[in-house]
Design an enzyme around this catalytic site. Structure first.
Site, PDB file in Angstrom:
ATOM      1  N   PHE A  27       1.282 -25.986 -32.332  1.00 23.08           N
ATOM      2  CA  PHE A  27       1.472 -24.943 -33.337  1.00 23.08           C
ATOM      3  C   PHE A  27       2.318 -25.475 -34.475  1.00 23.08           C
ATOM      4  O   PHE A  27       3.396 -26.029 -34.252  1.00 23.08           O
ATOM      5  CB  PHE A  27       2.147 -23.710 -32.724  1.00 23.08           C
ATOM      6  CG  PHE A  27       1.267 -22.968 -31.769  1.00 23.08           C
ATOM      7  CD1 PHE A  27       0.588 -21.836 -32.181  1.00 23.08           C
ATOM      8  CD2 PHE A  27       1.101 -23.416 -30.468  1.00 23.08           C
ATOM      9  CE1 PHE A  27      -0.246 -21.155 -31.309  1.00 23.08           C
ATOM     10  CE2 PHE A  27       0.273 -22.745 -29.586  1.00 23.08           C
ATOM     11  CZ  PHE A  27      -0.404 -21.613 -30.011  1.00 23.08           C
ATOM     12  N   CYS A  33       6.038 -15.751 -46.426  1.00 23.47           N
ATOM     13  CA  CYS A  33       4.935 -14.803 -46.333  1.00 23.47           C
ATOM     14  C   CYS A  33       4.963 -13.914 -47.562  1.00 23.47           C
ATOM     15  O   CYS A  33       6.021 -13.622 -48.114  1.00 23.47           O
ATOM     16  CB  CYS A  33       5.045 -13.955 -45.066  1.00 23.47           C
ATOM     17  SG  CYS A  33       3.569 -12.939 -44.784  1.00 23.47           S
ATOM     18  N   CYS A  37       5.503  -7.355 -42.659  1.00 23.80           N
ATOM     19  CA  CYS A  37       5.033  -6.437 -41.621  1.00 23.80           C
ATOM     20  C   CYS A  37       6.187  -6.126 -40.669  1.00 23.80           C
ATOM     21  O   CYS A  37       6.903  -7.034 -40.238  1.00 23.80           O
ATOM     22  CB  CYS A  37       3.878  -7.063 -40.852  1.00 23.80           C
ATOM     23  SG  CYS A  37       2.488  -7.499 -41.920  1.00 23.80           S
ATOM     24  N   CYS A  40       6.380  -8.208 -37.335  1.00 23.84           N
ATOM     25  CA  CYS A  40       6.324  -9.671 -37.404  1.00 23.84           C
ATOM     26  C   CYS A  40       7.405 -10.292 -36.529  1.00 23.84           C
ATOM     27  O   CYS A  40       8.548  -9.843 -36.507  1.00 23.84           O
ATOM     28  CB  CYS A  40       6.479 -10.133 -38.848  1.00 23.84           C
ATOM     29  SG  CYS A  40       6.305 -11.928 -39.028  1.00 23.84           S
ATOM     30  N   ASP A  41       7.040 -11.377 -35.830  1.00 24.70           N
ATOM     31  CA  ASP A  41       7.979 -12.046 -34.929  1.00 24.70           C
ATOM     32  C   ASP A  41       8.479 -13.387 -35.483  1.00 24.70           C
ATOM     33  O   ASP A  41       8.998 -14.218 -34.753  1.00 24.70           O
ATOM     34  CB  ASP A  41       7.353 -12.251 -33.549  1.00 24.70           C
ATOM     35  CG  ASP A  41       6.059 -13.062 -33.584  1.00 24.70           C
ATOM     36  OD1 ASP A  41       5.656 -13.526 -34.668  1.00 24.70           O
ATOM     37  OD2 ASP A  41       5.457 -13.235 -32.519  1.00 24.70           O
ATOM     38  N   THR A  42       8.338 -13.613 -36.792  1.00 24.80           N
ATOM     39  CA  THR A  42       8.758 -14.869 -37.401  1.00 24.80           C
ATOM     40  C   THR A  42      10.015 -14.662 -38.243  1.00 24.80           C
ATOM     41  O   THR A  42      10.090 -13.737 -39.034  1.00 24.80           O
ATOM     42  CB  THR A  42       7.630 -15.433 -38.306  1.00 24.80           C
ATOM     43  OG1 THR A  42       6.477 -15.659 -37.499  1.00 24.80           O
ATOM     44  CG2 THR A  42       8.045 -16.740 -38.934  1.00 24.80           C
ATOM     45  N   GLU A  96      -4.300 -19.043 -38.621  1.00 21.88           N
ATOM     46  CA  GLU A  96      -4.121 -17.603 -38.470  1.00 21.88           C
ATOM     47  C   GLU A  96      -3.539 -17.097 -39.773  1.00 21.88           C
ATOM     48  O   GLU A  96      -2.423 -17.459 -40.145  1.00 21.88           O
ATOM     49  CB  GLU A  96      -3.203 -17.297 -37.294  1.00 21.88           C
ATOM     50  CG  GLU A  96      -3.811 -17.714 -35.966  1.00 21.88           C
ATOM     51  CD  GLU A  96      -2.969 -17.313 -34.762  1.00 21.88           C
ATOM     52  OE1 GLU A  96      -1.873 -16.734 -34.934  1.00 21.88           O
ATOM     53  OE2 GLU A  96      -3.420 -17.589 -33.641  1.00 21.88           O
ATOM     54  N   HIS A 181       0.969 -14.882 -24.368  1.00 18.55           N
ATOM     55  CA  HIS A 181       2.147 -15.754 -24.366  1.00 18.55           C
ATOM     56  C   HIS A 181       3.425 -14.935 -24.148  1.00 18.55           C
ATOM     57  O   HIS A 181       4.370 -15.406 -23.522  1.00 18.55           O
ATOM     58  CB  HIS A 181       2.218 -16.579 -25.657  1.00 18.55           C
ATOM     59  CG  HIS A 181       2.206 -15.776 -26.907  1.00 18.55           C
ATOM     60  ND1 HIS A 181       1.091 -15.055 -27.330  1.00 18.55           N
ATOM     61  CD2 HIS A 181       3.158 -15.548 -27.835  1.00 18.55           C
ATOM     62  CE1 HIS A 181       1.374 -14.446 -28.464  1.00 18.55           C
ATOM     63  NE2 HIS A 181       2.624 -14.734 -28.786  1.00 18.55           N
TER      64      HIS A 181
END
Length: 187
Positions: A27, A33, A37, A40-42, A96, A181
């Site tokens: 990955f 971005c 959102c 979002c997990d980032t 993605e 995951h």
């Protein structure tokens, strides 16, 4: 000096979502971005500037050659140069994206997960992954986009699984995509 990209992280794991669930993959999570959102997990504030050679070297240190480029929104940085260099290094490139920016033609697999706040401008989608919130009709979303080969509905942060399952059962060309995951506690 070669081009520099803002990298959030590089790691090796199993693809946890969509068509390639369970596939060993490297990955490349890029920073930044154009949307925000709430689920979002980032961490968008974290990034390391990396030259393309250093990126490829780190990616190549892992045994898999299936590469998932994600973000943030990777289309803000992915370009023809990066795609060409990654292919030369033997990688199959899956991206993605929220679909709001064009992608290099050389991307092997496009996973589009459209979000509120930006129109999708892609001409090709291999896999459409809609995060189902119960408020937006996935059929309506899909009808506004290029036809995809595969259609996935994903519960929003795992909180509305029964509703998502019910929708898939009522609309059988959609498939359920869980964030496996997270369910098995891997990155």
């Amino acid at each position: 000096m070669s081009k520099v990209y803002a990298v959030n992280e590089i790691f090796y794991s199993l693809q946890g979502e969509g068509y390639f669930t369970g596939t060993p993959a490297v990955f490349l999570r890029l920073s930044g971005c154009n949307l925000r959102c709430p689920f979002c997990d980032t961490d968008h504030s974290a990034s390391e500037p990396m030259e393309i050679g250093a990126i490829v070297e780190r990616l190549a240190s892992f045994p898999a050659r299936h590469l998932v480029i994600t973000g943030g929104e990777p289309s803000l940085q992915v370009d023809d140069l990066l795609a060409d260099v990654l292919h030369e290094a033997g990688f199959y490139i899956q991206i993605e994206t929220n679909g709001t920016h064009p992608l290099p033609e050389a991307i092997d697999w496009v996973t589009c997960s459209p979000k509120k706040g930006g129109p999708v401008v892609l001409s090709r989608i291999d896999e459409l992954k809609v995060v189902y919130d119960g408020a937006t009709d996935p059929e309506e979303t899909a009808s506004e986009l290029p036809a995809a080969m595969h259609y996935f509905l994903q519960p929003c942060s795992g909180k509305n699984i029964p509703e998502t399952v019910s929708y898939v059962l009522s609309h059988p060309y959609w498939r359920l995509s869980l964030q496996t995951h997270k369910l098995i506690d891997i990155q």
